[in-house]
Write a protein that holds these residues in place. Structure first.
Motif, PDB file in Angstrom:
ATOM      1  N   ILE A   6       0.861  -1.173   0.000  1.00  0.00           N
ATOM      2  CA  ILE A   6       0.000   0.000   0.000  1.00  0.00           C
ATOM      3  C   ILE A   6       0.900   1.227   0.000  1.00  0.00           C
ATOM      4  CG2 ILE A   6      -1.732   1.308   1.292  1.00  0.00           C
ATOM      5  CD1 ILE A   6      -2.815  -1.314   2.336  1.00  0.00           C
ATOM      6  N   PRO A   7       0.845   2.027  -1.030  1.00  0.00           N
ATOM      7  CA  PRO A   7       1.737   3.194  -1.115  1.00  0.00           C
ATOM      8  C   PRO A   7       1.639   4.083   0.116  1.00  0.00           C
ATOM      9  CG  PRO A   7       0.599   2.859  -3.208  1.00  0.00           C
ATOM     10  CD  PRO A   7      -0.031   1.916  -2.218  1.00  0.00           C
ATOM     11  N   GLY A   8       2.792   4.512   0.590  1.00  0.00           N
ATOM     12  CA  GLY A   8       2.848   5.398   1.747  1.00  0.00           C
ATOM     13  C   GLY A   8       2.984   4.685   3.073  1.00  0.00           C
ATOM     14  N   TYR A   9       2.965   3.344   3.039  1.00  0.00           N
ATOM     15  CA  TYR A   9       3.034   2.576   4.290  1.00  0.00           C
ATOM     16  C   TYR A   9       4.080   1.480   4.183  1.00  0.00           C
ATOM     17  CZ  TYR A   9      -1.351   4.881   5.452  1.00  0.00           C
ATOM     18  OH  TYR A   9      -2.323   5.821   5.717  1.00  0.00           O
ATOM     19  N   ASP A  10       4.847   1.321   5.247  1.00  0.00           N
ATOM     20  CA  ASP A  10       5.764   0.187   5.366  1.00  0.00           C
ATOM     21  C   ASP A  10       5.123  -0.808   6.331  1.00  0.00           C
ATOM     22  OD1 ASP A  10       7.748   1.315   3.724  1.00  0.00           O
ATOM     23  OD2 ASP A  10       8.505   2.525   5.405  1.00  0.00           O
ATOM     24  N   ILE A  11       4.698  -1.949   5.809  1.00  0.00           N
ATOM     25  CA  ILE A  11       3.999  -2.944   6.618  1.00  0.00           C
ATOM     26  C   ILE A  11       5.018  -3.849   7.296  1.00  0.00           C
ATOM     27  CG2 ILE A  11       2.351  -4.846   6.553  1.00  0.00           C
ATOM     28  CD1 ILE A  11       1.019  -3.487   4.173  1.00  0.00           C
ATOM     29  N   GLU A  12       4.904  -3.967   8.624  1.00  0.00           N
ATOM     30  CA  GLU A  12       5.890  -4.714   9.406  1.00  0.00           C
ATOM     31  C   GLU A  12       5.439  -6.130   9.724  1.00  0.00           C
ATOM     32  OE1 GLU A  12       7.118  -2.445  12.793  1.00  0.00           O
ATOM     33  OE2 GLU A  12       7.105  -0.556  11.690  1.00  0.00           O
ATOM     34  N   GLU A  15       5.902   9.407   9.833  1.00  0.00           N
ATOM     35  CA  GLU A  15       6.780   8.526  10.605  1.00  0.00           C
ATOM     36  C   GLU A  15       6.123   8.070  11.917  1.00  0.00           C
ATOM     37  OE1 GLU A  15      10.483  10.526  11.146  1.00  0.00           O
ATOM     38  OE2 GLU A  15      11.082  10.323   9.046  1.00  0.00           O
ATOM     39  N   ARG A  16       4.904   7.590  11.792  1.00  0.00           N
ATOM     40  CA  ARG A  16       4.205   7.113  12.988  1.00  0.00           C
ATOM     41  C   ARG A  16       3.667   5.704  12.744  1.00  0.00           C
ATOM     42  NH1 ARG A  16      -1.181  10.999  12.824  1.00  0.00           N
ATOM     43  NH2 ARG A  16      -1.906  10.392  10.746  1.00  0.00           N
ATOM     44  N   LYS A  17       3.576   4.959  13.849  1.00  0.00           N
ATOM     45  CA  LYS A  17       3.009   3.617  13.792  1.00  0.00           C
ATOM     46  C   LYS A  17       1.493   3.713  13.658  1.00  0.00           C
ATOM     47  CE  LYS A  17       6.937   1.452  14.685  1.00  0.00           C
ATOM     48  NZ  LYS A  17       7.612   0.574  13.689  1.00  0.00           N
ATOM     49  N   ASP A  23      -6.477   7.494   7.992  1.00  0.00           N
ATOM     50  CA  ASP A  23      -6.515   7.469   6.529  1.00  0.00           C
ATOM     51  C   ASP A  23      -7.413   6.314   6.089  1.00  0.00           C
ATOM     52  OD1 ASP A  23      -5.932   7.958   3.845  1.00  0.00           O
ATOM     53  OD2 ASP A  23      -4.078   6.773   3.878  1.00  0.00           O
ATOM     54  N   ILE A  24      -7.979   6.453   4.900  1.00  0.00           N
ATOM     55  CA  ILE A  24      -8.791   5.376   4.329  1.00  0.00           C
ATOM     56  C   ILE A  24      -8.696   5.469   2.819  1.00  0.00           C
ATOM     57  CG2 ILE A  24     -10.934   6.750   4.297  1.00  0.00           C
ATOM     58  CD1 ILE A  24     -12.399   4.103   4.974  1.00  0.00           C
ATOM     59  N   GLY A  25      -8.694   4.318   2.167  1.00  0.00           N
ATOM     60  CA  GLY A  25      -8.586   4.362   0.707  1.00  0.00           C
ATOM     61  C   GLY A  25      -8.556   2.971   0.113  1.00  0.00           C
ATOM     62  N   SER A  26      -8.241   2.907  -1.161  1.00  0.00           N
ATOM     63  CA  SER A  26      -8.163   1.629  -1.866  1.00  0.00           C
ATOM     64  C   SER A  26      -7.026   1.687  -2.870  1.00  0.00           C
ATOM     65  CB  SER A  26      -9.480   1.316  -2.568  1.00  0.00           C
ATOM     66  OG  SER A  26      -9.764   2.284  -3.557  1.00  0.00           O
ATOM     67  N   VAL A  27      -6.400   0.531  -3.055  1.00  0.00           N
ATOM     68  CA  VAL A  27      -5.354   0.371  -4.050  1.00  0.00           C
ATOM     69  C   VAL A  27      -5.652  -0.917  -4.794  1.00  0.00           C
ATOM     70  CG1 VAL A  27      -2.894   0.099  -4.494  1.00  0.00           C
ATOM     71  CG2 VAL A  27      -3.665   1.538  -2.592  1.00  0.00           C
ATOM     72  N   GLY A  28      -6.106  -0.800  -6.036  1.00  0.00           N
ATOM     73  CA  GLY A  28      -6.512  -1.998  -6.749  1.00  0.00           C
ATOM     74  C   GLY A  28      -7.673  -2.667  -6.025  1.00  0.00           C
ATOM     75  N   GLU A  29      -7.486  -3.921  -5.657  1.00  0.00           N
ATOM     76  CA  GLU A  29      -8.527  -4.668  -4.949  1.00  0.00           C
ATOM     77  C   GLU A  29      -8.368  -4.600  -3.435  1.00  0.00           C
ATOM     78  OE1 GLU A  29      -8.370  -8.599  -6.484  1.00  0.00           O
ATOM     79  OE2 GLU A  29      -9.181  -8.062  -8.456  1.00  0.00           O
ATOM     80  N   LEU A  30      -7.417  -3.820  -2.968  1.00  0.00           N
ATOM     81  CA  LEU A  30      -7.188  -3.691  -1.530  1.00  0.00           C
ATOM     82  C   LEU A  30      -7.908  -2.458  -0.988  1.00  0.00           C
ATOM     83  CD1 LEU A  30      -3.355  -4.483  -1.256  1.00  0.00           C
ATOM     84  CD2 LEU A  30      -5.272  -6.020  -0.760  1.00  0.00           C
ATOM     85  N   TYR A  31      -8.742  -2.650   0.005  1.00  0.00           N
ATOM     86  CA  TYR A  31      -9.415  -1.547   0.688  1.00  0.00           C
ATOM     87  C   TYR A  31      -8.875  -1.510   2.115  1.00  0.00           C
ATOM     88  CZ  TYR A  31     -12.629  -1.090  -3.207  1.00  0.00           C
ATOM     89  OH  TYR A  31     -13.156  -0.870  -4.473  1.00  0.00           O
ATOM     90  N   TYR A  32      -8.407  -0.343   2.524  1.00  0.00           N
ATOM     91  CA  TYR A  32      -7.700  -0.281   3.797  1.00  0.00           C
ATOM     92  C   TYR A  32      -8.156   0.923   4.630  1.00  0.00           C
ATOM     93  CZ  TYR A  32      -4.898   3.476   1.736  1.00  0.00           C
ATOM     94  OH  TYR A  32      -4.499   4.655   1.147  1.00  0.00           O
ATOM     95  N   MET A  33      -7.842   0.822   5.925  1.00  0.00           N
ATOM     96  CA  MET A  33      -8.116   1.903   6.866  1.00  0.00           C
ATOM     97  C   MET A  33      -6.927   1.969   7.832  1.00  0.00           C
ATOM     98  SD  MET A  33     -11.346   2.223   9.534  1.00  0.00           S
ATOM     99  CE  MET A  33     -12.533   2.019   8.209  1.00  0.00           C
ATOM    100  N   ALA A  34      -6.298   3.122   7.933  1.00  0.00           N
ATOM    101  CA  ALA A  34      -5.176   3.316   8.858  1.00  0.00           C
ATOM    102  C   ALA A  34      -5.703   3.950  10.134  1.00  0.00           C
ATOM    103  CB  ALA A  34      -4.107   4.202   8.214  1.00  0.00           C
ATOM    104  N   MET A  35      -5.467   3.273  11.258  1.00  0.00           N
ATOM    105  CA  MET A  35      -6.018   3.714  12.534  1.00  0.00           C
ATOM    106  C   MET A  35      -4.920   3.929  13.566  1.00  0.00           C
ATOM    107  SD  MET A  35      -9.096   0.933  12.825  1.00  0.00           S
ATOM    108  CE  MET A  35      -7.882  -0.377  12.932  1.00  0.00           C
TER     109      MET A  35
END
Length: 344
Positions: A5-11, A31-33, A73-85
């Motif tokens: 997901i652009p803009g996020y580094d998934i750990e 730069e926040r978790k 944040d909330i959005g979609s990338v292709g078939e991925l729908y995500y929410m950053a909390m």
């Protein structure tokens, strides 16, 4: 893990449910978790649900309350729908109940979540999945209501939330929710009542071997009485867990007022103490005399009782009770099967 997901580094993953998976990620720009919730692929294949997810995500992002999780944040990338909390790594209420809470600590947390629910309801949102696992904590001990992922707008009419679909967790599901009927904020208050009972007693008020039997217990079984030393909370629980929504608190504000008016802790009143024996009696000039008390028990007179054949009585009871439970079972089974309610 092939999620980009652009803009996020998934750990890595930190949770998974029937509707979404949650990952720990870093939002590069700030730069926040964050806790990154990604919708399950099966749901992402439903265009109506995706539309609803994005619409309600925007509504949730506007929520601003001390006891609701912050949406970044909330959005979609292709078939991925995500929410950053907001990332809250300080455990859940489920863990704290297992460790043990005092009633006073529990009521404080119930107040905080009730205020969050009242705020969400005023914005036209019903949470629909209030349970200890969805109550998180900030570092200062503040309780935070999270996982609005299946929240329902009161004016929503998409297929996923129409009558006939049961969505939620059966152990905390109100009777009308289990039936797949239309719900409002009183369904959330019912779930909060289950949480309060669990805090006080350490177990759920209604249990079953599976989702269906658990939901049926909520529909048909009476509310268990609290232990004597928790009796001051019984009236509040009776209103929270009423089968009929019309008999519950009308809103979270009414619940908070009832908690403010709880009777004082009367645990000492339940102790049995012998009455003090005075050292002397003033008999006002009367002379005490001894009397003989008969020791033989009086023989009771026989009383003729009408003869009732057990098989007749049981047959009538079962004839009345059987169809009611069978009808409820069919109704709930259909709703749970369509809604795909999770059981944990």
């Amino acid at each position: 893990m092939n999620i980009v997901i652009p803009g996020y580094d998934i750990e890595g993953g930190i949770g998974e449910g029937a509707m979404a998976s949650v990952y720990l990620a870093t939002q590069r720009s700030l730069e926040r978790k964050v806790a990154l919730k990604v919708m399950a692929a099966a749901l992402a294949a439903d265009p109506s649900f995706c539309e609803r997810f994005l619409r309600e995500g925007k509504t949730l992002a506007r929520l601003s309350h001390p006891h609701t999780v912050t949406i970044h944040d909330i959005g979609s990338v292709g078939e991925l729908y995500y929410m950053a909390m907001e990332y809250l790594p300080n455990g859940t209420l489920k863990e704290r109940i297992a460790a043990g809470l005092t009633p006073e600590q529990g009521v404080t947390l119930i107040r905080q979540i009730a205020s969050a629910l009242g705020y969400a309801h005023a914005q036209g949102l019903v949470h629909r999945d209030v349970k200890p696992a969805n109550i998180l904590f900030r570092a200062d001990g503040t309780a935070v209501l999270s996982d609005f992922g299946i929240a329902k707008s009161l004016d929503d009419r998409t297929q996923f939330t129409q009558a006939g679909f049961a969505v939620g967790t059966p152990s905390y599901m109100s009777p009308e929710q289990a039936r797949g009927q239309e719900i409002d904020g009183r369904a959330d208050l019912y779930a909060l009542g289950v949480v309060l009972y669990e805090i006080l007693v350490g177990k759920l008020p209604y249990t079953g071997t599976d989702a269906l039997s658990t939901a049926l217990a909520h529909l048909t079984e009476p509310l268990p009485e609290l232990p004597v030393h928790h009796g001051r909370y019984q009236d509040v629980l009776r209103k929270l867990l009423a089968k009929d929504p019309a008999e519950r608190f009308p809103d979270a504000a009414a619940l908070l007022r009832a908690l403010d008016q709880l009777p004082a802790d009367s645990s000492q009143a339940t102790l049995v103490r012998p009455l003090p024996i005075p050292l002397s009696f003033d008999l006002a000039g009367m002379t005490p005399v001894s009397i003989d008390i008969p020791t033989d028990k009086p023989q009771p007179q026989p009383v003729r009782q009408p003869v009732v054949t057990p098989t007749q009585h049981n047959a009538v009871s079962e004839q009345r009770r059987g169809p009611v439970l069978a009808l409820a079972a069919v109704e709930v089974a259909v709703a749970l099967a369509i809604g795909g309610a999770s059981y944990w």
